[in-house]
Structure formats: structure tokens, C-alpha cells
Design an enzyme around this catalytic site. Sequence first.
Site, PDB file in Angstrom:
ATOM      1  N   GLU A  76      -6.147 -10.518   8.042  1.00  0.00           N
ATOM      2  CA  GLU A  76      -6.270  -9.065   8.174  1.00  0.00           C
ATOM      3  C   GLU A  76      -7.195  -8.549   7.067  1.00  0.00           C
ATOM      4  O   GLU A  76      -6.997  -8.862   5.898  1.00  0.00           O
ATOM      5  CB  GLU A  76      -4.884  -8.421   8.019  1.00  0.00           C
ATOM      6  N   CYS A 124      -2.852   0.228  10.400  1.00  0.00           N
ATOM      7  CA  CYS A 124      -2.193  -1.018  10.820  1.00  0.00           C
ATOM      8  C   CYS A 124      -2.593  -1.413  12.240  1.00  0.00           C
ATOM      9  O   CYS A 124      -2.683  -2.586  12.560  1.00  0.00           O
ATOM     10  CB  CYS A 124      -0.697  -0.866  10.705  1.00  0.00           C
ATOM     11  N   GLU A 135       7.546  -2.989   9.472  1.00  0.00           N
ATOM     12  CA  GLU A 135       6.296  -2.688  10.189  1.00  0.00           C
ATOM     13  C   GLU A 135       5.188  -3.286   9.346  1.00  0.00           C
ATOM     14  O   GLU A 135       4.873  -2.759   8.286  1.00  0.00           O
ATOM     15  CB  GLU A 135       6.103  -1.176  10.290  1.00  0.00           C
ATOM     16  N   LYS A 181      10.398   5.295  -1.495  1.00  0.00           N
ATOM     17  CA  LYS A 181       9.457   4.812  -2.515  1.00  0.00           C
ATOM     18  C   LYS A 181       8.077   4.727  -1.872  1.00  0.00           C
ATOM     19  O   LYS A 181       7.770   3.777  -1.152  1.00  0.00           O
ATOM     20  CB  LYS A 181       9.842   3.431  -3.045  1.00  0.00           C
TER      21      LYS A 181
HETATM   22  P1  NAD Z   1       2.088  -3.851   0.373  1.00  0.00           P
HETATM   23  O1  NAD Z   1       2.972  -4.751   1.127  1.00  0.00           O
HETATM   24  O2  NAD Z   1       1.381  -4.385  -0.810  1.00  0.00           O
HETATM   25  O3  NAD Z   1       2.898  -2.581  -0.166  1.00  0.00           O
HETATM   26  C1  NAD Z   1       3.661  -1.754   0.687  1.00  0.00           C
HETATM   27  C2  NAD Z   1       4.775  -1.107  -0.119  1.00  0.00           C
HETATM   28  O4  NAD Z   1       5.701  -2.106  -0.520  1.00  0.00           O
HETATM   29  C3  NAD Z   1       4.302  -0.421  -1.398  1.00  0.00           C
HETATM   30  O5  NAD Z   1       5.036   0.760  -1.584  1.00  0.00           O
HETATM   31  C4  NAD Z   1       4.646  -1.448  -2.466  1.00  0.00           C
HETATM   32  O6  NAD Z   1       4.845  -0.899  -3.748  1.00  0.00           O
HETATM   33  C5  NAD Z   1       5.935  -2.040  -1.920  1.00  0.00           C
HETATM   34  N1  NAD Z   1       6.246  -3.406  -2.375  1.00  0.00           N
HETATM   35  C6  NAD Z   1       5.386  -4.392  -2.717  1.00  0.00           C
HETATM   36  N2  NAD Z   1       6.078  -5.510  -3.042  1.00  0.00           N
HETATM   37  C7  NAD Z   1       7.394  -5.225  -2.890  1.00  0.00           C
HETATM   38  C8  NAD Z   1       8.604  -5.970  -3.061  1.00  0.00           C
HETATM   39  N3  NAD Z   1       8.590  -7.237  -3.454  1.00  0.00           N
HETATM   40  N4  NAD Z   1       9.773  -5.364  -2.808  1.00  0.00           N
HETATM   41  C9  NAD Z   1       9.800  -4.082  -2.380  1.00  0.00           C
HETATM   42  N5  NAD Z   1       8.705  -3.319  -2.214  1.00  0.00           N
HETATM   43  C10 NAD Z   1       7.508  -3.890  -2.467  1.00  0.00           C
HETATM   44  O7  NAD Z   1       1.088  -3.253   1.433  1.00  0.00           O
HETATM   45  P2  NAD Z   1      -0.166  -2.324   1.171  1.00  0.00           P
HETATM   46  O8  NAD Z   1      -1.289  -3.159   0.733  1.00  0.00           O
HETATM   47  O9  NAD Z   1       0.224  -1.157   0.339  1.00  0.00           O
HETATM   48  O10 NAD Z   1      -0.418  -1.742   2.656  1.00  0.00           O
HETATM   49  C11 NAD Z   1      -1.235  -2.359   3.551  1.00  0.00           C
HETATM   50  C12 NAD Z   1      -0.426  -3.200   4.522  1.00  0.00           C
HETATM   51  O11 NAD Z   1       0.489  -2.400   5.232  1.00  0.00           O
HETATM   52  C13 NAD Z   1      -1.308  -3.827   5.577  1.00  0.00           C
HETATM   53  O12 NAD Z   1      -0.956  -5.162   5.776  1.00  0.00           O
HETATM   54  C14 NAD Z   1      -1.010  -3.028   6.830  1.00  0.00           C
HETATM   55  O13 NAD Z   1      -1.267  -3.678   8.025  1.00  0.00           O
HETATM   56  C15 NAD Z   1       0.414  -2.681   6.629  1.00  0.00           C
HETATM   57  N6  NAD Z   1       0.789  -1.500   7.426  1.00  0.00           N
HETATM   58  C16 NAD Z   1       1.550  -1.672   8.539  1.00  0.00           C
HETATM   59  C17 NAD Z   1       1.890  -0.582   9.344  1.00  0.00           C
HETATM   60  C18 NAD Z   1       2.721  -0.767  10.594  1.00  0.00           C
HETATM   61  O14 NAD Z   1       3.212   0.223  11.122  1.00  0.00           O
HETATM   62  N7  NAD Z   1       2.901  -1.977  11.091  1.00  0.00           N
HETATM   63  C19 NAD Z   1       1.457   0.696   8.985  1.00  0.00           C
HETATM   64  C20 NAD Z   1       0.687   0.845   7.856  1.00  0.00           C
HETATM   65  C21 NAD Z   1       0.360  -0.269   7.061  1.00  0.00           C
END
Ligand code: NAD
Length: 533
Positions: free
Chosen positions: A398, A300, A266, A194
Site C-alpha cells: 500500500e 483507505c 478498518e 485517541k
Molecule cells: P497507523 O496504524 O500508524 O496509526 C493509526 C492510529 O493508531 C494512530 O492514531 C496511531 O497513533 C495509533 N497506533 C499506532 N500504533 C498503535 C498501537 N500499537 N496501539 C494502539 N494504537 C496505535 O496508521 P496511519 O499511518 O496513521 O494511517 C494510515 C493507515 O490507515 C493506512 O494503512 C490506511 O489504509 C489505513 N486506513 C484505513 C481506513 C479504513 O477504513 N479501512 C481508513 C483510513 C485509513
Amino acid sequence: MIETGRLRVINPPRETPQFTPELLEKLARRVFLSGQGTPHTLHSPFDGKVLGVIPLCSPEDVRQAVERARQAQPAWARMDARSRARIMLRFHDLLLQRQAEILDLTQYETGKARRDAQEELLDAAIVAQYYATRSPGWLRPRRVGGTFLGLTQTWEYRHPVGVVGVISPWNYPLAMAVSEPIPALMAGNAVVLKPDLQTTFTALWIQALMEEAGLPRGLFQIVAGGSEVGEALVATADFIALTGSTPTGRKVARQAGERLIGVSLELGGKNPMLVLEDANLEAAAEGAVRGAFANAGQLCVSLERIYVHEKVFEAFTRRFVEKTSSLRLGATLDHRSQMGCLTVQRQFDTVLAHVQDAVAKGARVLTGGRPRPDLGPLFFEPTILTDVTPEMRVYHEETFGPVVSLYKFSDLEQVLAQINQSEYGLNASIWSRNLRKARALASRIQAGTVNINESYAAAWASMDATMGGFKASGLGRRHGQEGLYRFTEPQTIAIERLMPITGPAWLPRGWYGRIATALLKALKRLYRLWYRL
Ligand code: NAD
């Protein structure tokens, strides 16, 4: 090219992209649906124009996608791992051959600069090559030490977990559609991915390419939608690999905990950079620009706080501000622009709110600090702040955008304590000419990766080494052997030889206890010698 302020800006941005509306329509038909799906229009962050239409999945679609993947998985798991590897190596070749098409598409979906899209592409190819070549050896049953006196022959087997659900964000859609699915598939699993809704086309393109490379249909499904589709996936898959924010990580871990399925998470970061007084300042300033503004800071592992020794603070800051203010911003499908825009409105709003909050509470903007609607709706200048204090959001939250804070330090112990105070622990960077000292310091920083004389890429690209977060930055690790093994169920198989480990039936229990005790004592002496303890 026009000059606005000190930032060089490329305008107008357009050339003809390598993909067509027909290709996008064809890709959209790859979303797993049991019925019609509600149409959802996606816009390009570059200019807000319509990119294409994606049908949204329902929770029932997700259930059926997982079911379909579950049916396809056993045959795949029975296939020799080397045959699976050959498909992944073909995928690797196709990816490199067709890069122009996917780089354009990824840029349109995310608004990122060409160099950032290219970084993703190379990462995806490296992951494919790494796991294709290493996994067959790692997945072979491994003979391990048995019980004492060789009374058993013992092996460790690695079985696939079944269907791995991958949930990914929008910032690196190409890398994310590959870096979790490939080790999961190599371990013999099926995958349901997804992606973030905004970046569904890139994921569908990758899925099509894997099938072109020979991946059997049904093994790698894409479902489209937001958090409710993610929740439905956590409710049905056998393992979840989430890359996303820390709040989402907590929700997913709770839901997975109820089902007792494994997760790897992650998550976010507030990554520090430390510039010691003996650092090469020119290289450090260059590294800070890359570390803070690669992918417009939506990375990230990007650097959001920079601690500089007071003796070199002025000299470092001058260089860093100069390099940052001459970055080229723009929406081009070539390498002229060095920084693109933010990908989603929510992220743009967070960036603006963090800068406004900091300025209102007394922070100084050394460069940047403004939206650039003249370039596109989601452009924001690369921004350096100083005089940042703990009351400001940008101090500990962040930002995930092109905003970095500079702090002056004089005492190394104090600055280490400040660095480790953060709830996050994903990545860190140290700059010094004294590599021994830098390594010693690195091991005292609570972060999953620490780069010396680099911002993030040295550790990230060291594919043999794990990558992930301490504390609220995550659970589990990607890359290396652990990155494959998290998608497996380990199984121990032990064969009893000669006589039972519990002793022969005719031996009185008292005698057995005395013999076993004597043996254990002798073994301990032997092991102490062997392990030099
Ligand atoms: P997000 O958590 O809002 O969304 C990430 C994914 O999770 C999306 O596909 C979203 O639709 C899904 N999602 C949201 N709520 C959910 C739930 N309750 N159950 C299941 N899936 C759900 O994050 P974002 O704003 O899209 O991305 C940015 C974040 O990602 C930042 O905090 C960044 O640091 C982190 N990130 C971490 C890494 C790493 O490797 N550590 C890499 C890239 C991004």
C-alpha cells in the site's frame, strides 16, 4: 496562478482562516489530563509553520479518562434512545452551520484540498443523521422465535459494552471523530477517542461541538499522543474500534485478544480498478482521477492499481493522463485547488521511496513522479506509472499517496486472479456498460466494497450497507445495522410458558424422547414446505 510543467499550481496559498490561535489554545485545554501533560508543537503540512501546541497524555491520564467515561456512561445508557438521538441531530445541524470554521482547521492540520475536507464534513453529517434516526428502533428489545410449540417467549436485548476506545488515523480526522463515536454513543456507550497526534485539534473541535449540542460532559473524552497512548487505551477500554494500518491492526488485535475484548479493525488496502472493453472511457478516466487522487491518495479506499482491457488501454490512458496532468495543486482554503499535499513526513517518504524504487526497476512515469517543494514541504505530483512488475514495492505494498499503476489485460479470468492475489481486500471498482456482467464480476472480487461505474463513493455513501475489509484489510464492519450492533452486547431473555421445554416432571423420559422426535420430524416437513427446500 502560475503554470509549472503541465500542472496548474496555485500560489501563493494564504487567506485568513476562520479559526484563531485563541480558539486552538482553548481546544488544547480539552485534552483529558490528570496533571500537566508534555507540550507538543504541531505544524501545518501546507507550509511547515507552527499550528499550535497540544499537551501529551501519559498512560495514567488514559486510565483516568476511561474511568471518568465509565462513571458518566450508566446515566447516558438509561436515557431514552430518542433523547440521545435528538442530541445527535442537534450536532448534525451545528456541524453544517459551522462548517467554514472546521473546514479551515481540518485543511490546516492535514494539508488536504477544500473538496476533500468538504467530503469529510458531509460524511460526518450523514453518519450523525443516519444513526440518530435508525438507532432507537434497532435498540428496542426484539421479539424472536422461541422454542417449538411456543413454549417460550424470547427476546433479544442490546446492551452497551461500556467504554468504547476509538483510535483513528490522520487522513480523515473529521469523519473519523464522528463516524465511530456516534454509533458507539447512540448504543449507550461512553467514548474515549485517541486521534492521530497530527489531527488532535479537529477531534477536540468535534468534541466541543457535541457538548454544545447537549452531550453530557465526561461521555466523550479525547486523549492525545502516539502509539503508547493507543496501547494504554487498548489496555483499559471495553471495546476498540481502530482505523489504521494493517501492522497496527495486528498489534491491537493481539493486545485485545489477551483481554478478551471486542475489536473492529478498518485497515489498509491496495484497491484495484477494472476497466472492461465496453466501459464509458471518459467517465472511467474521470473516476480514476477521483479514485486515485482524492485526498492526495491518502484514502483507505483509494485506487492504487488499474487494470485496463488491451482494446481500450491506449484510449483510456490518454484520457487519464490528460486529466491527471491538468489537476490544480495547491494550498488554498477555497475550491481553486483540486489536490493538496501529504499530511505527514513519513507518508511523503513512503511515496517518494515507492516511485524511486519502481523507476529504478524499470517502471515508466506517464505523468507526475516528483516532489514539489516550491508549493510546500509535503507536496507530491499526482503520479501514473506503467510497466510495473512484481519486484517493485508499488506492485503489492500500500502506498497511501498519489501514485497509481496501470496494467494492460486481455484475459478476464487471469486479471481476476491477479486482483484477488493481494493480501488486502478493502475496495474495488469496475467500469462497464453491461451492469449484469459487472455485478457478477463484482461478487467474485474479494473486497468488502465493490463500486460499479464509480471509484469508492457509491458504496461508502450507501450508509445502510456495511463497509469494511476482507483478509488483511480488517475485521468487523462500520455502517448499517452492524455498525451499531458491534458496540453492543446482545442478550437473550426467554420466558418459559405452559410447561418446561424439557417436558413435564410426570412424563417418563422415554416417552418424552419419542414425542420430541416425532415433533422434530413433523416440524422439518413443515419447514421444508415453508422454505421451499
Ligand atoms: P497507523 O496504524 O500508524 O496509526 C493509526 C492510529 O493508531 C494512530 O492514531 C496511531 O497513533 C495509533 N497506533 C499506532 N500504533 C498503535 C498501537 N500499537 N496501539 C494502539 N494504537 C496505535 O496508521 P496511519 O499511518 O496513521 O494511517 C494510515 C493507515 O490507515 C493506512 O494503512 C490506511 O489504509 C489505513 N486506513 C484505513 C481506513 C479504513 O477504513 N479501512 C481508513 C483510513 C485509513
